[in-house]
Write a protein that holds these residues in place. Structure first.
Motif, PDB file in Angstrom:
ATOM      1  N   THR A 106     -48.702   2.869 -90.591  1.00  0.00           N
ATOM      2  CA  THR A 106     -49.905   3.103 -91.092  1.00  0.00           C
ATOM      3  C   THR A 106     -50.623   3.314 -89.851  1.00  0.00           C
ATOM      4  OG1 THR A 106     -49.771   1.569 -93.001  1.00  0.00           O
ATOM      5  CG2 THR A 106     -51.925   2.044 -92.215  1.00  0.00           C
ATOM      6  N   ILE A 107     -51.754   4.289 -90.129  1.00  0.00           N
ATOM      7  CA  ILE A 107     -52.513   4.631 -88.725  1.00  0.00           C
ATOM      8  C   ILE A 107     -54.078   4.348 -89.308  1.00  0.00           C
ATOM      9  CG2 ILE A 107     -53.350   6.336 -87.151  1.00  0.00           C
ATOM     10  CD1 ILE A 107     -50.557   7.619 -87.307  1.00  0.00           C
ATOM     11  N   ASP A 108     -54.561   3.215 -88.459  1.00  0.00           N
ATOM     12  CA  ASP A 108     -55.719   2.998 -88.480  1.00  0.00           C
ATOM     13  C   ASP A 108     -56.876   3.296 -87.645  1.00  0.00           C
ATOM     14  OD1 ASP A 108     -55.234   1.689 -91.333  1.00  0.00           O
ATOM     15  OD2 ASP A 108     -54.389   0.073 -90.075  1.00  0.00           O
ATOM     16  N   VAL A 109     -56.392   3.858 -86.496  1.00  0.00           N
ATOM     17  CA  VAL A 109     -57.376   4.118 -85.271  1.00  0.00           C
ATOM     18  C   VAL A 109     -57.095   5.470 -85.140  1.00  0.00           C
ATOM     19  CG1 VAL A 109     -57.555   1.781 -84.449  1.00  0.00           C
ATOM     20  CG2 VAL A 109     -55.663   3.252 -83.649  1.00  0.00           C
ATOM     21  N   ASN A 110     -58.058   6.287 -84.285  1.00  0.00           N
ATOM     22  CA  ASN A 110     -57.732   7.557 -83.971  1.00  0.00           C
ATOM     23  C   ASN A 110     -56.542   7.577 -83.073  1.00  0.00           C
ATOM     24  OD1 ASN A 110     -60.235   8.093 -85.310  1.00  0.00           O
ATOM     25  ND2 ASN A 110     -61.324   8.393 -83.272  1.00  0.00           N
ATOM     26  N   THR A 111     -55.466   8.588 -83.516  1.00  0.00           N
ATOM     27  CA  THR A 111     -54.646   8.565 -82.657  1.00  0.00           C
ATOM     28  C   THR A 111     -54.053  10.093 -82.583  1.00  0.00           C
ATOM     29  OG1 THR A 111     -53.698   6.651 -83.854  1.00  0.00           O
ATOM     30  CG2 THR A 111     -51.743   8.108 -82.994  1.00  0.00           C
ATOM     31  N   ARG A 112     -53.329  10.479 -81.327  1.00  0.00           N
ATOM     32  CA  ARG A 112     -52.543  11.816 -81.304  1.00  0.00           C
ATOM     33  C   ARG A 112     -51.232  11.369 -81.388  1.00  0.00           C
ATOM     34  NH1 ARG A 112     -54.453  14.282 -75.607  1.00  0.00           N
ATOM     35  NH2 ARG A 112     -54.300  16.349 -76.800  1.00  0.00           N
ATOM     36  N   LEU A 113     -50.504  12.438 -82.267  1.00  0.00           N
ATOM     37  CA  LEU A 113     -49.106  12.215 -82.506  1.00  0.00           C
ATOM     38  C   LEU A 113     -48.113  13.428 -81.952  1.00  0.00           C
ATOM     39  CD1 LEU A 113     -47.046  10.572 -83.788  1.00  0.00           C
ATOM     40  CD2 LEU A 113     -47.397  11.771 -85.971  1.00  0.00           C
ATOM     41  N   ALA A 114     -47.318  13.231 -81.007  1.00  0.00           N
ATOM     42  CA  ALA A 114     -46.590  14.116 -80.502  1.00  0.00           C
ATOM     43  C   ALA A 114     -45.663  14.613 -81.719  1.00  0.00           C
ATOM     44  CB  ALA A 114     -45.614  13.610 -79.453  1.00  0.00           C
ATOM     45  N   PRO A 115     -45.095  15.897 -81.572  1.00  0.00           N
ATOM     46  CA  PRO A 115     -43.992  16.443 -82.537  1.00  0.00           C
ATOM     47  C   PRO A 115     -42.633  15.507 -82.403  1.00  0.00           C
ATOM     48  CG  PRO A 115     -44.496  18.076 -80.571  1.00  0.00           C
ATOM     49  CD  PRO A 115     -45.452  17.005 -80.760  1.00  0.00           C
ATOM     50  N   GLY A 116     -42.166  15.596 -83.536  1.00  0.00           N
ATOM     51  CA  GLY A 116     -40.943  14.823 -83.391  1.00  0.00           C
ATOM     52  C   GLY A 116     -40.495  14.643 -84.856  1.00  0.00           C
ATOM     53  N   VAL A 117     -39.412  13.695 -85.337  1.00  0.00           N
ATOM     54  CA  VAL A 117     -39.425  13.243 -86.563  1.00  0.00           C
ATOM     55  C   VAL A 117     -39.938  11.953 -87.070  1.00  0.00           C
ATOM     56  CG1 VAL A 117     -37.264  12.576 -87.958  1.00  0.00           C
ATOM     57  CG2 VAL A 117     -37.228  14.353 -86.030  1.00  0.00           C
ATOM     58  N   HIS A 118     -40.660  11.971 -87.953  1.00  0.00           N
ATOM     59  CA  HIS A 118     -41.293  10.806 -88.449  1.00  0.00           C
ATOM     60  C   HIS A 118     -40.812  10.312 -89.612  1.00  0.00           C
ATOM     61  CE1 HIS A 118     -43.996  12.553 -85.439  1.00  0.00           C
ATOM     62  NE2 HIS A 118     -44.408  13.601 -86.385  1.00  0.00           N
ATOM     63  N   CYS A 119     -40.133   9.184 -89.613  1.00  0.00           N
ATOM     64  CA  CYS A 119     -39.350   8.840 -90.715  1.00  0.00           C
ATOM     65  C   CYS A 119     -39.820   7.536 -91.508  1.00  0.00           C
ATOM     66  CB  CYS A 119     -37.950   8.285 -90.250  1.00  0.00           C
ATOM     67  SG  CYS A 119     -36.906   9.456 -89.489  1.00  0.00           S
ATOM     68  N   GLY A 120     -39.661   7.422 -92.811  1.00  0.00           N
ATOM     69  CA  GLY A 120     -40.164   6.449 -93.523  1.00  0.00           C
ATOM     70  C   GLY A 120     -41.563   6.363 -94.178  1.00  0.00           C
ATOM     71  N   GLY A 121     -42.304   7.438 -93.775  1.00  0.00           N
ATOM     72  CA  GLY A 121     -43.609   7.699 -94.274  1.00  0.00           C
ATOM     73  C   GLY A 121     -44.690   7.179 -93.531  1.00  0.00           C
ATOM     74  N   LEU A 122     -45.833   8.068 -93.375  1.00  0.00           N
ATOM     75  CA  LEU A 122     -47.080   8.075 -92.596  1.00  0.00           C
ATOM     76  C   LEU A 122     -48.283   7.831 -93.351  1.00  0.00           C
ATOM     77  CD1 LEU A 122     -47.552   7.828 -89.751  1.00  0.00           C
ATOM     78  CD2 LEU A 122     -47.743  10.355 -89.524  1.00  0.00           C
ATOM     79  N   ILE A 123     -49.089   6.628 -93.104  1.00  0.00           N
ATOM     80  CA  ILE A 123     -50.353   6.603 -93.926  1.00  0.00           C
ATOM     81  C   ILE A 123     -51.465   6.649 -92.688  1.00  0.00           C
ATOM     82  CG2 ILE A 123     -51.625   5.167 -95.228  1.00  0.00           C
ATOM     83  CD1 ILE A 123     -49.211   4.046 -96.345  1.00  0.00           C
ATOM     84  N   ILE A 124     -52.205   7.598 -92.975  1.00  0.00           N
ATOM     85  CA  ILE A 124     -53.509   7.553 -92.237  1.00  0.00           C
ATOM     86  C   ILE A 124     -54.851   7.285 -93.192  1.00  0.00           C
ATOM     87  CG2 ILE A 124     -55.118   8.909 -90.796  1.00  0.00           C
ATOM     88  CD1 ILE A 124     -51.764  10.416 -91.871  1.00  0.00           C
ATOM     89  N   ASN A 125     -55.488   5.920 -92.660  1.00  0.00           N
ATOM     90  CA  ASN A 125     -56.410   5.552 -93.414  1.00  0.00           C
ATOM     91  C   ASN A 125     -57.578   4.908 -92.796  1.00  0.00           C
ATOM     92  OD1 ASN A 125     -55.411   3.186 -92.750  1.00  0.00           O
ATOM     93  ND2 ASN A 125     -54.796   2.416 -94.733  1.00  0.00           N
ATOM     94  N   ARG A 126     -58.675   4.500 -93.326  1.00  0.00           N
ATOM     95  CA  ARG A 126     -59.880   3.673 -92.868  1.00  0.00           C
ATOM     96  C   ARG A 126     -60.578   4.550 -91.917  1.00  0.00           C
ATOM     97  NH1 ARG A 126     -57.726  -2.455 -91.507  1.00  0.00           N
ATOM     98  NH2 ARG A 126     -56.914  -2.859 -93.666  1.00  0.00           N
ATOM     99  N   GLY A 127     -60.589   5.829 -92.305  1.00  0.00           N
ATOM    100  CA  GLY A 127     -61.535   6.912 -91.642  1.00  0.00           C
ATOM    101  C   GLY A 127     -60.924   7.130 -90.136  1.00  0.00           C
ATOM    102  N   ALA A 128     -59.614   6.910 -89.872  1.00  0.00           N
ATOM    103  CA  ALA A 128     -58.908   7.284 -88.699  1.00  0.00           C
ATOM    104  C   ALA A 128     -58.705   8.921 -88.554  1.00  0.00           C
ATOM    105  CB  ALA A 128     -57.617   6.426 -88.469  1.00  0.00           C
ATOM    106  N   ARG A 129     -58.882   9.183 -87.425  1.00  0.00           N
ATOM    107  CA  ARG A 129     -58.433  10.742 -87.259  1.00  0.00           C
ATOM    108  C   ARG A 129     -57.075  10.702 -86.422  1.00  0.00           C
ATOM    109  NH1 ARG A 129     -59.221  14.444 -83.047  1.00  0.00           N
ATOM    110  NH2 ARG A 129     -60.025  16.856 -83.841  1.00  0.00           N
TER     111      ARG A 129
END
Length: 401
Positions: free
Chosen positions: A226-249
């Protein structure tokens, strides 16, 4: 009395000639309409990349036969139907001949012996794929309900389903494109389609069927995150699910982002942005949901294995559902390719309208509520390439003779 008696045969001849003229005029009008419709149908079949020229003659004969069956009061006698396919430009010409339909049998050769009509339809221009629904049997492979709208700018919509409701547009929904074509039937009135769909079309081959899937390596993110703050994500394999919430970018950095064994879920006023990014979904539970109060702005890669592809679901990923519900998803630049998955769209504002181009190839595409999906084809305005087979198929038709 003698003068009247002498004039009577002439008067009868004139009257009979007038009746026969009206009859033949009606016959000619019907046969011309049949020739025009048959030429257009034949040319439309040629405009599809999978059509064969050998089938044009049968299509022409079937259309003419249908017209004649519906207008038996206007015709009689056997028909001669001849069609010809020409190249440079691509045209279909139709010639029909039938014995004149005389109500009154007149002497001295006053009956019209043969009625002949001719029509030629030409394939012109080169619109592109807006939407291709790949499901071969589903009802509503492409479906719009309530106040949903799809506007394809200079592009065509195709449904491969043979179902009687292959393509549906109901309630106040409107599907607009340069050309609409369904392998089966339609559900909806003329006000729901612009133009009215061509039915019984050939099945349209998936132009991306040979496109290789990205290589899936080891998990960079190994569990649901779960991502709750502004984040920069590099390309790759993201496993298990990814949630972006609480106004995060969440900014996806350029490259291929693989979402494996879980859902990408953007919610609670969050934002998902990225340029030069391709999102590939694979594994158990892989899917995507972009909730209503979110901001989405994504552009596909210019190069690499996913060049021109914005979303790509693995071919082994069946029955998955990809949902675009965002009221601010106005930039979706590239091709959405979900060969065995459903694309579900519902929003209150325009979708993809700020994209230079957007194309959709999915197993099914269904719109509910009040979304307005705008599919542009301004290919020259973006360096993002158009995948092969998307551009320049399903040409429009015009009568030239």
């Amino acid at each position: 009395m003698m003068l009247a008696a002498a004039a009577l045969p002439i008067l009868l001849l004139v009257a009979g000639g007038a009746v026969n003229f009206a009859s033949v005029l009606k016959q000619r009008h019907m046969l011309q309409a049949a020739a025009d419709a048959a030429a257009i149908a034949g040319a439309k079949s040629l405009s599809l990349s999978d059509a064969e020229r050998d089938n044009v003659g049968e299509i022409v004969k079937a259309v003419v036969a249908s017209f004649v069956d519906q207008n038996t009061s206007a015709t009689s006698g056997s028909l001669s139907v001849r069609s010809e396919v020409r190249s440079n430009p691509t045209e279909v010409s139709v010639d029909i001949a039938q014995a004149g339909y005389s109500v009154v049998d007149l002497p001295f050769g006053f009956n019209v012996k043969t009625v002949r009509v001719h029509s030629t339809a030409r394939v012109v221009g080169q619109p592109n794929i807006c939407v291709l629904g790949l499901s071969r049997f589903d009802s509503g492979t492409i479906s719009l309900e309530k106040a949903a709208r799809v506007t394809g700018e200079d592009c065509a919509v195709f449904s491969n389903s043979s179902h009687t409701n292959s393509i549906t547009s109901k309630n106040s929904a409107v599907l607009t494109a340069s050309f609409i074509c369904a392998r089966g039937g339609k559900d909806g009135g003329k006000g729901n389609f612009n133009p009215d769909p061509m039915l019984d079309c050939p099945e349209f081959e998936d132009p991306l069927a040979g496109r290789p899937e990205p290589t899936v390596g080891a998990c960079g993110i190994s569990e649901r995150t779960t991502i709750d703050v502004n984040t920069r994500l590099a390309p790759g394999v993201h496993c298990g699910g990814l949630i972006i919430n609480r106004g995060a970018r969440l900014e996806l950095l350029p490259g291929v982002h693989v979402f494996k064994d879980g859902q990408l879920w953007v919610r609670d006023g969050a934002s998902l942005v990225g340029k030069g990014v391709g999102l590939f979904f694979t594994g158990k539970g892989a899917s995507m949901k972009l909730d209503r109060e979110t901001t989405i702005s994504l552009e596909a890669p210019k190069t690499g294995v996913m060049a021109g592809l914005l979303f790509f679901s693995a071919r082994s990923l069946t029955h998955a559902r990809f949902e675009i519900l965002s009221d601010d998803a106005r930039t979706l630049l590239g091709t959405i390719y979900l060969p065995n998955a459903e694309l579900h769209i519902d929003a209150g504002n325009p979708i993809a309208d700020k994209s230079a181009y957007t194309a959709i190839i999915a197993d099914t595409m269904r719109l509910y509520g009040g979304p307005h999906l705008i599919l542009n084809t301004r290919y020259n305005e973006s360096p993002v390439p158009v995948p092969g087979g998307i551009k320049g198929v399903g040409q429009p038709i015009t009568l030239v003779e």
